[in-house]
Enzyme design. Structure first.
Site, PDB file in Angstrom:
ATOM      1  N   HIS A 198      17.433 -73.452  19.779  1.00 16.19           N
ATOM      2  CA  HIS A 198      16.810 -74.580  19.082  1.00 16.19           C
ATOM      3  C   HIS A 198      16.645 -74.304  17.593  1.00 16.19           C
ATOM      4  O   HIS A 198      15.780 -74.889  16.942  1.00 16.19           O
ATOM      5  CB  HIS A 198      15.456 -74.898  19.722  1.00 16.19           C
ATOM      6  N   CYS A 203      18.665 -81.448  -6.070  1.00 17.72           N
ATOM      7  CA  CYS A 203      18.410 -82.879  -5.856  1.00 17.72           C
ATOM      8  C   CYS A 203      17.113 -83.331  -6.525  1.00 17.72           C
ATOM      9  O   CYS A 203      16.743 -84.502  -6.434  1.00 17.72           O
ATOM     10  CB  CYS A 203      18.341 -83.182  -4.358  1.00 17.72           C
TER      11      CYS A 203
END
Length: 503
Positions: free
Chosen positions: A310, A345
């Site tokens: 996971h 960003c």
């Protein structure tokens, strides 16, 4: 109900099951074989002792008019399951059922395979027509029934809708048996485990949250776990904090609670070190962990031997440009309840969200009206959220590992999340399977269940093998004695012995 209807039952089950575990063709059954699975003399084909005789004819209580069920033991269930796996479906039904049957017999077959009905209305209808007799054997009950055959005792007491439900439930029970491994008949003690452990060369270890709870990391699904602690947030489902769509729309939902699941750095449990010990002895094929804490790496488990099913906190990536950094780089942001932002960003994000003025605190990024997702330029730990695919490495390695392993040990997991939970049914049936967990996992068939705290069980097993666990607490742990109480065949409760008071 006669033999013609019984054949229709077989046909119905075969047709409903087409493409899963059976195929239609002269009423035969073919179980789906796993690729290259070995046929082994150790496969569970040994018939167990049983008091029941077959075909089993159900008697009737002359006073109440109810059908009498004989006692069905665990050995009876195992015997029936083994027979079903070893033979085609038509042979199975013809062996266990008499020529003339009614719907009560269908229910008997469901019980004989170890299952029960869940429909309340159906259960009540059955209850009003059945009584159990734990003292009488199948042969005795058969003689009772034989004396009453002239009285049309086989008239079906249930409505047609109930009979249809029973047939469907029997089909589900058969599918479940055929898709689930059976326990090995001669592997059910701790000594069996330690002997196999000493000789094993390719051990598959599957771990869950229970291996980290001794370090204070909460088990998400326990009553005291993480999900119960965040109900105050008012989420419809506590798991929504790990929902990818919600994260993309508003990452503050996750980062408001991320500090609660942030793993400790450079810490690991004795259980982690137990796995490291298996690696050092050349026995570990792979450790598949469902945990996101990355503690296996701190314990020294090689990256090649570790599959983080996971994902984990080990790395973090920008959801916009996918720039990746070591996970520890955002730990400070997480502790300060700040959104970790991507430097590449960042300027664009300021244009989209001018109100934030470059501030990255969680609170200032909650109520923007911009059409741009609030997650623009936000770094996300590379753990698998609900809605995301598992890492590709999981799929690449598991196909090969399930065929190579010679022992499967599941530790600290309830096996509730697919596809990881399906590993136990993918491994060849002759490979021994061990569960080390605080609680039983009832939907899987482990050969040996060692119930207790994971660190305690690991210490006990290491001591029995005369091995040393490479952990700083080992010198203290090896001095502890443990009580091993057999609570069922193949199931043991492991507890520390209370220390004697010094006089």
């Amino acid at each position: 109900m006669n033999i013609l209807l019984m054949q229709r039952i077989v046909s119905f089950i075969l047709v409903v099951s087409q493409g899963r575990y059976f195929h239609v063709g002269e009423l035969t059954m073919t179980m789906l074989k796993r690729p290259q699975e070995e046929e082994s003399d150790n496969n569970a084909t040994k018939k167990l002792k049983t008091r029941l005789t077959y075909p089993c004819i159900l008697g009737k209580d002359k006073v109440t008019g109810k059908f009498i069920f004989p006692a069905i033991t665990k050995d009876d269930v195992m015997n029936a399951r083994l027979f079903l796996k070893d033979n085609d479906l038509k042979t199975f039904l013809e062996y266990f059922l008499p020529v003339e049957v009614n719907s009560i017999y269908i229910y008997f077959m469901i019980k004989l395979l170890g299952f029960d009905v869940k429909d309340k209305e159906l259960f009540m209808a059955l209850n009003s027509n059945i009584t159990s007799n734990k003292e009488r054997s199948s042969a005795e009950l058969s003689s009772i029934h034989a004396k009453a055959e002239d009285e049309d005792e086989l008239t079906d007491p249930l409505e047609k809708k109930h009979a249809v439900k029973l047939i469907k439930d029997l089909q589900k029970a058969i599918n479940k048996v055929l898709s689930t491994r059976l326990r090995l008949p001669n592997f059910n003690t701790i000594d069996h485990f330690t002997a196999t452990l000493r000789n094993a060369k390719k051990i598959l270890v599957l771990t869950g949250a229970g291996v980290s709870t001794s370090l204070g990391i909460p088990d998400f699904r326990s009553s005291e776990g993480f999900y119960s602690k965040i109900r105050h947030l008012g989420l419809e489902d506590p798991q929504d904090v790990f929902n990818l769509d919600i994260f993309l729309q508003d990452p503050s939902v996750f980062y408001n609670i991320a500090h609660m699941v942030l793993p400790p750095e450079n810490m690991y449990s004795p259980l982690h070190s137990f796995i490291k010990m298996l690696q050092d002895k050349g026995k570990l094929l792979r450790n598949y962990t469902q945990n996101i804490d990355n503690l296996e790496s701190y314990a020294g488990i090689d990256p090649d031997k570790l599959v983080q099913c996971h994902g984990s906190f080990a790395t973090a990536s920008c959801v916009t440009c996918h720039w990746q950094i070591p996970g520890e780089k955002i730990f400070e942001n997480i502790r300060n309840l700040e959104l970790p932002l991507c430097p590449y960003c960042y300027q664009k994000r300021k244009q989209y969200f001018p109100m934030s003025n470059g501030n990255n605190t969680v609170q200032t990024n909650i109520n923007f009206n911009s059409p741009i997702l609030k997650s623009y330029g936000v770094l996300k730990p590379d753990m698998t959220f609900f809605g995301e695919a598992l890492p590709s490495r999981f799929h690449k390695t598991i196909r090969k590992d399930i065929l190579e392993c010679d022992l499967l040990i599941c530790i600290g997991t309830s096996l509730k999340v697919a596809p990881v939970s399906e590993i136990v049914n993918m491994v060849p049936s002759h490979v021994p399977q061990i569960l080390i967990n605080r609680d039983m996992v009832t939907h899987a068939e482990f050969d040996l269940n060692l119930l207790g705290f994971c660190d305690d069980v690991a210490s006990l097993v290491a001591k029995k093998c005369h091995w040393d666990i490479p952990h700083k607490k080992w010198q203290d742990l090896k001095k502890i004695d443990y009580n091993c109480t057999e609570i069922d065949k193949g199931t043991y409760k492991i507890k520390k012995q209370p220390r004697k008071k010094q006089q």
